[in-house]
Design an enzyme around this catalytic site. Structure first.
Site, mmCIF file in Angstrom:
data_model
loop_
_atom_site.group_PDB
_atom_site.id
_atom_site.type_symbol
_atom_site.label_atom_id
_atom_site.label_comp_id
_atom_site.label_asym_id
_atom_site.label_seq_id
_atom_site.Cartn_x
_atom_site.Cartn_y
_atom_site.Cartn_z
ATOM 1 N N SER A 1 -33.450 -5.465 -29.008
ATOM 2 C CA SER A 1 -32.325 -5.073 -29.859
ATOM 3 C C SER A 1 -31.120 -5.957 -29.562
ATOM 4 O O SER A 1 -31.266 -7.034 -28.983
ATOM 5 C CB SER A 1 -32.005 -3.594 -29.624
ATOM 6 O OG SER A 1 -31.105 -3.121 -30.598
ATOM 7 N N ASN A 2 -29.938 -5.528 -29.984
ATOM 8 C CA ASN A 2 -28.715 -6.295 -29.719
ATOM 9 C C ASN A 2 -27.543 -5.337 -29.539
ATOM 10 O O ASN A 2 -27.701 -4.126 -29.679
ATOM 11 C CB ASN A 2 -28.470 -7.302 -30.851
ATOM 12 C CG ASN A 2 -28.281 -6.601 -32.181
ATOM 13 O OD1 ASN A 2 -27.285 -5.902 -32.405
ATOM 14 N ND2 ASN A 2 -29.256 -6.744 -33.080
ATOM 15 N N HIS A 3 -26.363 -5.894 -29.258
ATOM 16 C CA HIS A 3 -25.207 -5.070 -28.878
ATOM 17 C C HIS A 3 -24.331 -4.623 -30.032
ATOM 18 O O HIS A 3 -23.204 -4.190 -29.811
ATOM 19 C CB HIS A 3 -24.344 -5.832 -27.870
ATOM 20 C CG HIS A 3 -24.966 -5.935 -26.520
ATOM 21 N ND1 HIS A 3 -25.196 -4.844 -25.730
ATOM 22 C CD2 HIS A 3 -25.439 -7.002 -25.839
ATOM 23 C CE1 HIS A 3 -25.758 -5.230 -24.608
ATOM 24 N NE2 HIS A 3 -25.932 -6.542 -24.655
ATOM 25 N N SER A 4 -24.788 -4.713 -31.271
ATOM 26 C CA SER A 4 -23.933 -4.312 -32.392
ATOM 27 C C SER A 4 -23.517 -2.841 -32.249
ATOM 28 O O SER A 4 -24.346 -1.974 -31.981
ATOM 29 C CB SER A 4 -24.711 -4.515 -33.699
ATOM 30 O OG SER A 4 -24.039 -3.859 -34.750
ATOM 31 N N ALA B 1 -26.686 -5.705 -37.869
ATOM 32 C CA ALA B 1 -27.208 -6.843 -37.103
ATOM 33 C C ALA B 1 -28.716 -6.620 -36.972
ATOM 34 O O ALA B 1 -29.200 -6.072 -35.982
ATOM 35 C CB ALA B 1 -26.540 -6.904 -35.739
#
Ligand code: C5P
Length: 226
Positions: A29-32, A97
């Site tokens: 995943s990502n930090h959005s 994102a």
């Protein structure tokens, strides 16, 4: 009593990251944070729009009057968006994102570390581009707005994305600036469309959301009836 200039307008917004499972307990995943999308949903709903927010896993409370559909993966987000847009949508705003890739195989049991074997290699498959899919609709195509987070050549990359994905507008921000953009409360952006652009200097995301909604409205009124 607040004015309702967007009364009757149907708006679909994606927000947050997506989560791509590797096994029952792990993911990519990502930090959005989802903040910009939630701020846009709130601003549009306050002005009377009928807002559906398709949200990845985020820690945000649902703005008043907004219909929220929670999803996890990019494929789930695409299904939710396509179904909602097909039911009739005036604006599609993609702030999510979305993970570009997902693991090809999702293990049905937790992967175990095995002593003496080579490190595992994760094979990835490309996720569908949700935004480009909506922009390519030939019937019932909404005003289609993308977001672009760039660390350099912001204008050039944003314009390229505008054309490549077939968008009406793209909101670009320079995520290399400390304290702005990704996971922050403030944002400074430049919006591009086929024959123009407008810069919005740094301001809180809620204020920026209201300013962007006003800009989208001016593009809506320039549109030919469908
Ligand atoms: O190509 P890039 O990921 O930089 O494009 C960003 C824009 O495209 C954002 O509006 C994002 O929400 C959208 N997007 C999407 N589906 C993807 C990838 C990006 O809707 N798979």
């Amino acid at each position: 009593l607040q004015e309702q200039p967007l009364a009757g307008l149907r708006v679909v917004i994606t927000a947050g990251p997506t989560r791509e499972a590797l096994d029952p307990v792990r993911y990519i995943s990502n930090h959005s944070s989802g903040r910009m999308g939630f701020a846009l949903a709130e601003a549009a709903a306050q002005q009377g729009a009928d807002v559906t927010l398709v949200a990845g896993p985020v820690e945000q409370s649902t703005p008043m009057g907004v219909t929220r559909l929670d999803v996890t993966s990019a494929q789930e987000m695409k299904t939710a968006v396509d179904q909602t847009v097909a039911a009739g949508t005036d604006w599609f705003i993609a702030t999510a994102a979305v993970a570009d890739y997902r693991p090809v195989a999702v293990a049905d049991q937790k992967m175990k570390k095995e002593a003496g074997t080579d490190s595992p290699v994760i094979e990835l498959a490309e996720n569908p581009d949700i935004l480009a899919g909506v922009a390519a609709l030939t019937e019932q195509r909404p005003l289609t707005i993308g977001f672009a987070a760039e660390t350099r050549n912001v204008a050039e990359y944003a314009r390229d994305k505008l054309t490549r994905k077939g968008l009406d507008l793209i909101v670009a921000n320079d995520v290399a600036t400390p304290g702005l953009g990704f996971n922050s409360d403030s944002n400074a952006v430049e919006v591009f469309w086929a024959d123009g652009s407008e810069r919005f200097e740094a301001r809180p995301k809620r204020e920026l959301a209201r300013d962007l909604i006003r800009l989208f409205q001016s593009h809506q009124s320039n549109r030919l009836p469908q």
